[in-house]
Design a protein around this motif. Structure first.
Motif, PDB file in Angstrom:
ATOM      1  N   LEU A  26      -7.599  15.127 -17.910  1.00 47.27           N
ATOM      2  CA  LEU A  26      -7.697  16.582 -18.280  1.00 47.27           C
ATOM      3  C   LEU A  26      -8.986  17.195 -18.829  1.00 47.27           C
ATOM      4  CD1 LEU A  26      -6.314  19.297 -18.953  1.00 47.27           C
ATOM      5  CD2 LEU A  26      -5.882  18.448 -21.299  1.00 47.27           C
ATOM      6  N   LEU A  27      -9.731  16.172 -19.267  1.00 56.34           N
ATOM      7  CA  LEU A  27     -11.203  16.696 -19.836  1.00 56.34           C
ATOM      8  C   LEU A  27     -12.038  16.484 -18.704  1.00 56.34           C
ATOM      9  CD1 LEU A  27     -11.327  14.794 -23.308  1.00 56.34           C
ATOM     10  CD2 LEU A  27     -11.078  17.156 -22.854  1.00 56.34           C
ATOM     11  N   LEU A  28     -12.100  15.551 -17.780  1.00 57.32           N
ATOM     12  CA  LEU A  28     -12.795  15.272 -16.442  1.00 57.32           C
ATOM     13  C   LEU A  28     -11.813  15.359 -15.320  1.00 57.32           C
ATOM     14  CD1 LEU A  28     -14.916  12.359 -17.879  1.00 57.32           C
ATOM     15  CD2 LEU A  28     -15.721  14.805 -17.753  1.00 57.32           C
ATOM     16  N   PRO A  29     -11.247  16.346 -14.950  1.00 59.20           N
ATOM     17  CA  PRO A  29     -10.634  16.588 -13.598  1.00 59.20           C
ATOM     18  C   PRO A  29     -10.990  15.792 -12.493  1.00 59.20           C
ATOM     19  CG  PRO A  29     -10.948  18.915 -14.592  1.00 59.20           C
ATOM     20  CD  PRO A  29     -11.914  17.883 -15.222  1.00 59.20           C
ATOM     21  N   LEU A  30     -12.298  15.549 -12.413  1.00 59.06           N
ATOM     22  CA  LEU A  30     -12.883  14.795 -11.206  1.00 59.06           C
ATOM     23  C   LEU A  30     -12.151  13.619 -11.294  1.00 59.06           C
ATOM     24  CD1 LEU A  30     -16.115  15.742 -10.737  1.00 59.06           C
ATOM     25  CD2 LEU A  30     -14.316  16.398  -9.084  1.00 59.06           C
ATOM     26  N   ALA A  46      -9.245  28.029 -12.345  1.00 62.13           N
ATOM     27  CA  ALA A  46      -7.775  28.084 -12.220  1.00 62.13           C
ATOM     28  C   ALA A  46      -7.180  26.821 -11.811  1.00 62.13           C
ATOM     29  CB  ALA A  46      -7.578  29.003 -10.865  1.00 62.13           C
ATOM     30  N   ALA A  47      -7.898  25.782 -11.161  1.00 61.77           N
ATOM     31  CA  ALA A  47      -7.271  24.326 -11.024  1.00 61.77           C
ATOM     32  C   ALA A  47      -7.174  23.613 -12.491  1.00 61.77           C
ATOM     33  CB  ALA A  47      -8.083  23.730  -9.832  1.00 61.77           C
ATOM     34  N   TRP A  48      -8.485  23.754 -13.227  1.00 64.35           N
ATOM     35  CA  TRP A  48      -8.150  23.083 -14.452  1.00 64.35           C
ATOM     36  C   TRP A  48      -7.218  23.835 -15.075  1.00 64.35           C
ATOM     37  CZ3 TRP A  48      -8.973  24.535 -19.517  1.00 64.35           C
ATOM     38  CH2 TRP A  48      -8.861  23.475 -20.437  1.00 64.35           C
ATOM     39  N   ALA A  49      -6.906  25.089 -15.262  1.00 64.86           N
ATOM     40  CA  ALA A  49      -6.183  25.662 -15.965  1.00 64.86           C
ATOM     41  C   ALA A  49      -4.534  25.203 -15.573  1.00 64.86           C
ATOM     42  CB  ALA A  49      -5.996  27.362 -15.805  1.00 64.86           C
ATOM     43  N   LEU A  50      -4.255  24.715 -14.395  1.00 63.40           N
ATOM     44  CA  LEU A  50      -3.051  24.290 -13.843  1.00 63.40           C
ATOM     45  C   LEU A  50      -3.000  22.783 -14.625  1.00 63.40           C
ATOM     46  CD1 LEU A  50      -2.846  25.627 -10.248  1.00 63.40           C
ATOM     47  CD2 LEU A  50      -1.374  26.288 -12.279  1.00 63.40           C
ATOM     48  N   PHE A  51      -4.157  22.157 -14.292  1.00 59.10           N
ATOM     49  CA  PHE A  51      -3.992  20.714 -14.998  1.00 59.10           C
ATOM     50  C   PHE A  51      -3.568  20.735 -16.415  1.00 59.10           C
ATOM     51  CE2 PHE A  51      -7.620  19.834 -11.749  1.00 59.10           C
ATOM     52  CZ  PHE A  51      -6.585  19.398 -10.747  1.00 59.10           C
ATOM     53  N   ALA A  52      -4.015  21.779 -17.151  1.00 57.82           N
ATOM     54  CA  ALA A  52      -3.936  21.894 -18.665  1.00 57.82           C
ATOM     55  C   ALA A  52      -2.401  22.400 -18.926  1.00 57.82           C
ATOM     56  CB  ALA A  52      -4.912  23.258 -19.286  1.00 57.82           C
ATOM     57  N   VAL A  53      -1.833  23.363 -17.881  1.00 60.53           N
ATOM     58  CA  VAL A  53      -0.571  23.560 -18.101  1.00 60.53           C
ATOM     59  C   VAL A  53       0.570  22.457 -17.983  1.00 60.53           C
ATOM     60  CG1 VAL A  53       1.382  25.151 -17.087  1.00 60.53           C
ATOM     61  CG2 VAL A  53      -0.847  26.219 -17.707  1.00 60.53           C
ATOM     62  N   ASP A  54       0.049  21.714 -16.802  1.00 62.34           N
ATOM     63  CA  ASP A  54       1.148  20.441 -16.442  1.00 62.34           C
ATOM     64  C   ASP A  54       0.912  19.331 -17.977  1.00 62.34           C
ATOM     65  OD1 ASP A  54       2.395  18.452 -14.891  1.00 62.34           O
ATOM     66  OD2 ASP A  54       0.317  17.411 -15.307  1.00 62.34           O
ATOM     67  N   TYR A  55      -0.382  19.450 -18.492  1.00 59.63           N
ATOM     68  CA  TYR A  55      -0.510  18.545 -19.647  1.00 59.63           C
ATOM     69  C   TYR A  55       0.121  18.873 -20.644  1.00 59.63           C
ATOM     70  CZ  TYR A  55      -2.649  15.697 -23.274  1.00 59.63           C
ATOM     71  OH  TYR A  55      -2.902  14.764 -24.440  1.00 59.63           O
ATOM     72  N   ALA A  56       0.047  20.148 -20.961  1.00 55.79           N
ATOM     73  CA  ALA A  56       1.007  20.804 -22.004  1.00 55.79           C
ATOM     74  C   ALA A  56       2.498  20.866 -21.987  1.00 55.79           C
ATOM     75  CB  ALA A  56       0.665  22.376 -22.308  1.00 55.79           C
ATOM     76  N   VAL A  57       2.777  21.060 -20.919  1.00 57.96           N
ATOM     77  CA  VAL A  57       4.384  21.079 -20.622  1.00 57.96           C
ATOM     78  C   VAL A  57       4.915  19.577 -20.734  1.00 57.96           C
ATOM     79  CG1 VAL A  57       6.140  21.108 -18.657  1.00 57.96           C
ATOM     80  CG2 VAL A  57       4.572  23.102 -18.865  1.00 57.96           C
ATOM     81  N   ARG A  58       4.160  18.498 -20.192  1.00 59.16           N
ATOM     82  CA  ARG A  58       4.722  17.339 -20.540  1.00 59.16           C
ATOM     83  C   ARG A  58       4.566  16.868 -22.119  1.00 59.16           C
ATOM     84  NH1 ARG A  58       1.793  13.433 -18.286  1.00 59.16           N
ATOM     85  NH2 ARG A  58      -0.188  14.621 -17.623  1.00 59.16           N
TER      86      ARG A  58
END
Length: 218
Positions: free
Chosen positions: A85-89, A52-64
């Motif tokens: 985005l590929l390595l959220p850590l 779920a957290a990674w999905a939010l990161f992906a949404v943020d990247y897509a919006v920007r």
């Protein structure tokens, strides 16, 4: 110009929420790695939180990416965001953006701004070190001939690696563990350079200002 303003507004609004999500992501990852004997339901919950957290990161990247209007050029220009985005850590590595902002700043030095970069770099070092220790421990503790057998060993090795000391008493033996080690060496040097470079820049600006204010011939 309108695209830039929209993206800036989006980044300002999402900065704090995404920072919280990043901490939740790191916490869920830590629980999965360190909580031995955790019931399968809790393991599944942690895994769901990670996705779920990674999905939010992906949404943020897509919006920007959409707001920028740059298409493929956005990926090249924001390569660090793509890597994160590929390595959220690696999300704490976004300190580089703050450092670049300081480097572009002119005029009188502002300690608060420079101090913010130093504090952020220190916090990023702690978070990245913790994430790196988790990753190395996950790969190493069950490997044959492993010297990193506990999380404490992984933390000790991380501190020695970031400090570029390299005692050699505990070392990764797996290929992936060594790959992580290479990345942590590079990150440690980069963050150390960020702190020392920012502090040196502030000192140079202070001394330059004092020379300008000194009376002629003094």
């Amino acid at each position: 110009m309108d695209d830039d303003r929209r993206m800036e507004r989006w980044e300002r609004r999402t900065e704090v929420p995404l920072a919280v999500v990043s901490m939740v992501y790191l916490g869920a990852y830590a629980v999965r790695i360190l909580a031995h004997g955790l019931p399968s339901d809790w393991q599944d919950l942690c895994l769901a939180v990670l996705f779920a957290a990674w999905a939010l990161f992906a949404v943020d990247y897509a919006v920007r990416w959409r707001l920028s209007g740059q298409r493929l050029r956005f990926v090249r220009k924001h390569w660090l965001d793509t890597l994160v985005l590929l390595l959220p850590l690696l999300r704490p590595l976004r300190v580089v953006k703050v450092y670049e902002a300081v480097q572009r700043r002119h005029g009188r030095p502002r300690l608060a701004l420079h101090a913010r970069v130093i504090v952020y770099a220190g916090l990023s070092t702690v978070l990245l070190g913790f994430a790196g220790a988790l990753s190395v421990y996950q790969q190493e503790h069950t490997a044959p001939d492993a010297t990193i057998k506990t999380f404490g060993d992984a933390v000790w090795w991380t501190c020695a690696t970031f400090a570029t000391v390299g005692y050699g008493d505990v070392v990764p033996v797996t290929p992936l563990g060594r790959l992580i080690a290479v990345g942590m060496m590079a990150i440690g040097l980069a963050l150390l350079g960020t702190v020392t470079g920012t502090f040196a820049s502030w000192l140079l600006q202070v001394f330059a200002r004092e020379d300008d204010e000194r009376p002629p011939g003094s």
